[in-house]
Design a protein around this motif. Structure first.
Motif, mmCIF file in Angstrom:
data_model
loop_
_atom_site.group_PDB
_atom_site.id
_atom_site.type_symbol
_atom_site.label_atom_id
_atom_site.label_comp_id
_atom_site.label_asym_id
_atom_site.label_seq_id
_atom_site.Cartn_x
_atom_site.Cartn_y
_atom_site.Cartn_z
ATOM 1 N N LEU A 288 0.824 -1.211 0.000
ATOM 2 C CA LEU A 288 0.000 0.000 0.000
ATOM 3 C C LEU A 288 0.856 1.257 0.000
ATOM 4 C CD1 LEU A 288 -2.926 -0.914 2.435
ATOM 5 C CD2 LEU A 288 -3.034 -0.613 -0.035
ATOM 6 N N ALA A 289 1.958 1.232 0.739
ATOM 7 C CA ALA A 289 2.853 2.395 0.782
ATOM 8 C C ALA A 289 3.435 2.697 -0.592
ATOM 9 C CB ALA A 289 3.973 2.150 1.794
ATOM 10 N N ILE A 290 3.554 1.684 -1.434
ATOM 11 C CA ILE A 290 4.048 1.880 -2.789
ATOM 12 C C ILE A 290 2.907 2.282 -3.730
ATOM 13 C CG2 ILE A 290 5.052 0.685 -4.780
ATOM 14 C CD1 ILE A 290 6.605 -1.034 -2.697
ATOM 15 N N ILE A 291 1.764 1.635 -3.592
ATOM 16 C CA ILE A 291 0.655 1.837 -4.533
ATOM 17 C C ILE A 291 -0.019 3.198 -4.356
ATOM 18 C CG2 ILE A 291 -1.662 1.035 -5.115
ATOM 19 C CD1 ILE A 291 -0.666 -1.802 -4.787
ATOM 20 N N ILE A 292 -0.219 3.654 -3.115
ATOM 21 C CA ILE A 292 -0.953 4.912 -2.893
ATOM 22 C C ILE A 292 -0.238 6.115 -3.523
ATOM 23 C CG2 ILE A 292 -1.722 6.543 -1.117
ATOM 24 C CD1 ILE A 292 -2.579 4.086 0.531
ATOM 25 N N PRO A 293 1.061 6.333 -3.300
ATOM 26 C CA PRO A 293 1.725 7.456 -3.988
ATOM 27 C C PRO A 293 1.704 7.306 -5.510
ATOM 28 C CG PRO A 293 3.081 6.679 -2.173
ATOM 29 C CD PRO A 293 1.971 5.698 -2.339
ATOM 30 N N LEU A 294 1.837 6.063 -5.989
ATOM 31 C CA LEU A 294 1.796 5.819 -7.427
ATOM 32 C C LEU A 294 0.423 6.195 -7.987
ATOM 33 C CD1 LEU A 294 3.300 4.718 -9.870
ATOM 34 C CD2 LEU A 294 2.410 2.452 -9.307
ATOM 35 N N TYR A 295 -0.625 5.830 -7.267
ATOM 36 C CA TYR A 295 -1.986 6.177 -7.686
ATOM 37 C C TYR A 295 -2.160 7.696 -7.727
ATOM 38 C CZ TYR A 295 -7.007 6.870 -7.457
ATOM 39 O OH TYR A 295 -8.283 7.319 -7.693
ATOM 40 N N ARG A 296 -1.648 8.386 -6.700
ATOM 41 C CA ARG A 296 -1.755 9.848 -6.676
ATOM 42 C C ARG A 296 -1.019 10.471 -7.857
ATOM 43 N NH1 ARG A 296 -0.860 10.775 -0.229
ATOM 44 N NH2 ARG A 296 -2.978 10.277 0.398
ATOM 45 N N GLN A 297 0.145 9.919 -8.185
ATOM 46 C CA GLN A 297 0.893 10.415 -9.335
ATOM 47 C C GLN A 297 0.102 10.213 -10.624
ATOM 48 O OE1 GLN A 297 4.748 8.442 -9.085
ATOM 49 N NE2 GLN A 297 5.712 10.455 -9.006
ATOM 50 N N LEU A 298 -0.516 9.054 -10.764
ATOM 51 C CA LEU A 298 -1.304 8.782 -11.967
ATOM 52 C C LEU A 298 -2.503 9.728 -12.068
ATOM 53 C CD1 LEU A 298 -1.225 4.876 -11.998
ATOM 54 C CD2 LEU A 298 -0.012 6.434 -13.526
ATOM 55 N N VAL A 299 -3.143 10.008 -10.934
ATOM 56 C CA VAL A 299 -4.269 10.952 -10.928
ATOM 57 C C VAL A 299 -3.793 12.339 -11.334
ATOM 58 C CG1 VAL A 299 -5.930 12.129 -9.431
ATOM 59 C CG2 VAL A 299 -5.672 9.656 -9.277
ATOM 60 N N ASP A 300 -2.640 12.773 -10.804
ATOM 61 C CA ASP A 300 -2.088 14.084 -11.172
ATOM 62 C C ASP A 300 -1.742 14.140 -12.656
ATOM 63 O OD1 ASP A 300 -2.357 15.133 -8.662
ATOM 64 O OD2 ASP A 300 -0.296 14.763 -8.051
ATOM 65 N N ILE A 301 -1.194 13.053 -13.186
ATOM 66 C CA ILE A 301 -0.867 13.002 -14.614
ATOM 67 C C ILE A 301 -2.132 13.113 -15.450
ATOM 68 C CG2 ILE A 301 -0.030 11.465 -16.453
ATOM 69 C CD1 ILE A 301 2.080 10.475 -14.386
ATOM 70 N N LYS A 302 -3.195 12.424 -15.021
ATOM 71 C CA LYS A 302 -4.462 12.502 -15.761
ATOM 72 C C LYS A 302 -5.045 13.911 -15.687
ATOM 73 C CE LYS A 302 -9.091 10.594 -16.249
ATOM 74 N NZ LYS A 302 -9.490 11.802 -16.901
ATOM 75 N N ARG A 303 -5.011 14.536 -14.513
ATOM 76 C CA ARG A 303 -5.510 15.910 -14.386
ATOM 77 C C ARG A 303 -4.729 16.864 -15.279
ATOM 78 N NH1 ARG A 303 -5.864 15.947 -7.911
ATOM 79 N NH2 ARG A 303 -7.941 15.057 -7.671
ATOM 80 N N THR A 304 -3.409 16.698 -15.297
ATOM 81 C CA THR A 304 -2.575 17.550 -16.145
ATOM 82 C C THR A 304 -2.928 17.354 -17.617
ATOM 83 O OG1 THR A 304 -0.773 17.472 -14.541
ATOM 84 C CG2 THR A 304 -0.193 18.099 -16.784
ATOM 85 N N ALA A 305 -3.095 16.108 -18.026
ATOM 86 C CA ALA A 305 -3.456 15.823 -19.420
ATOM 87 C C ALA A 305 -4.822 16.416 -19.762
ATOM 88 C CB ALA A 305 -3.447 14.316 -19.664
ATOM 89 N N ASP A 306 -5.783 16.291 -18.845
ATOM 90 C CA ASP A 306 -7.122 16.850 -19.081
ATOM 91 C C ASP A 306 -7.064 18.372 -19.176
ATOM 92 O OD1 ASP A 306 -8.197 14.332 -19.071
ATOM 93 O OD2 ASP A 306 -9.012 14.458 -17.037
ATOM 94 N N CYS A 307 -6.267 18.994 -18.297
ATOM 95 C CA CYS A 307 -6.148 20.452 -18.304
ATOM 96 C C CYS A 307 -5.489 20.921 -19.596
ATOM 97 C CB CYS A 307 -5.350 20.920 -17.097
ATOM 98 S SG CYS A 307 -5.410 22.700 -16.860
#
Length: 202
Positions: A22-41
């Motif tokens: 979980l300590a590995i997956i949660i930051p990775l998930y947050r990074q992926l969400v930020d990447i998607k937000r950046t792409a959408d913006c």
């Protein structure tokens, strides 16, 4: 002796392994969400830029108005009391749903400027993006360095003044912090790039 189930040590080892994953997956998930937000913006800003370019083709290379003004400089409003903004100028040139294109996915306010949907007056839109007011209605030929000007950026309703009325502009800047590499608020011949611009971040 037959063993049924896990020992305490085995349970503890499993719990530690799950927490490590979980300590590995949660930051990775947050990074992926930020990447998607950046792409959408970026997609939103590309659609807005395309619409502005098409508008310029029809209006002799002139930028849209930041807002429609009354004779005293205050913004004109529609029958619902909402401001008539740059969106009215470019809405017919945009192919996508206006609400999706005009709201930044990372905007914590969900869009703080409320306007009437130019395509359907019974609906309202919320904007995350603001138009740099000093460039309102300016012809591109009149800009000494067009590539150094920021036209659309993340913005709060009312900009620096906290109201819909951008007059008088504080330091010639409405809605977002903007400076250039030569410490100027407006680009000069020596300006090379934007050094500070307000952006949404969660």
């Amino acid at each position: 002796m037959n063993r049924y189930g896990l020992t305490q040590l085995e349970k503890l080892a499993i719990a530690v392994a799950v927490l490590a994953v979980l300590a590995i997956i949660i930051p990775l998930y947050r990074q992926l969400v930020d990447i998607k937000r950046t792409a959408d913006c970026l997609s939103n800003l590309k659609d807005i830029a395309t619409a502005i370019n098409l508008y310029q083709l029809d209006y002799t290379n002139t930028l849209p108005l930041a807002y429609y003004a009354n004779p005293d400089g205050s913004p004109q409003t529609d029958s619902a009391g909402r401001p008539l903004t740059w969106v009215l100028c470019i809405s017919s040139y945009m192919k996508r749903d206006l609400q999706r294109a005009l709201k930044c996915p990372a905007d914590p306010t969900g869009g703080s400027t409320v306007i009437t949907d130019p395509r359907d007056s019974s609906k309202m839109l919320t904007l995350s993006y603001g138009f740099y007011a000093p460039l309102s209605g300016v012809r591109m030929e009149d800009l000494p360095n067009p590539g150094l000007n920021v036209l659309i950026a993340d913005s709060l309703a009312g900009g620096q003044n906290g109201s819909l009325n951008p007059n008088p502009l504080v330091g010639g800047n409405d809605g977002f912090a903007l400076t250039f590499d030569d410490a100027r608020f407006t680009p000069t011949e020596n300006s090379k790039y934007v050094v500070r611009l307000a952006v949404w971040q969660r």
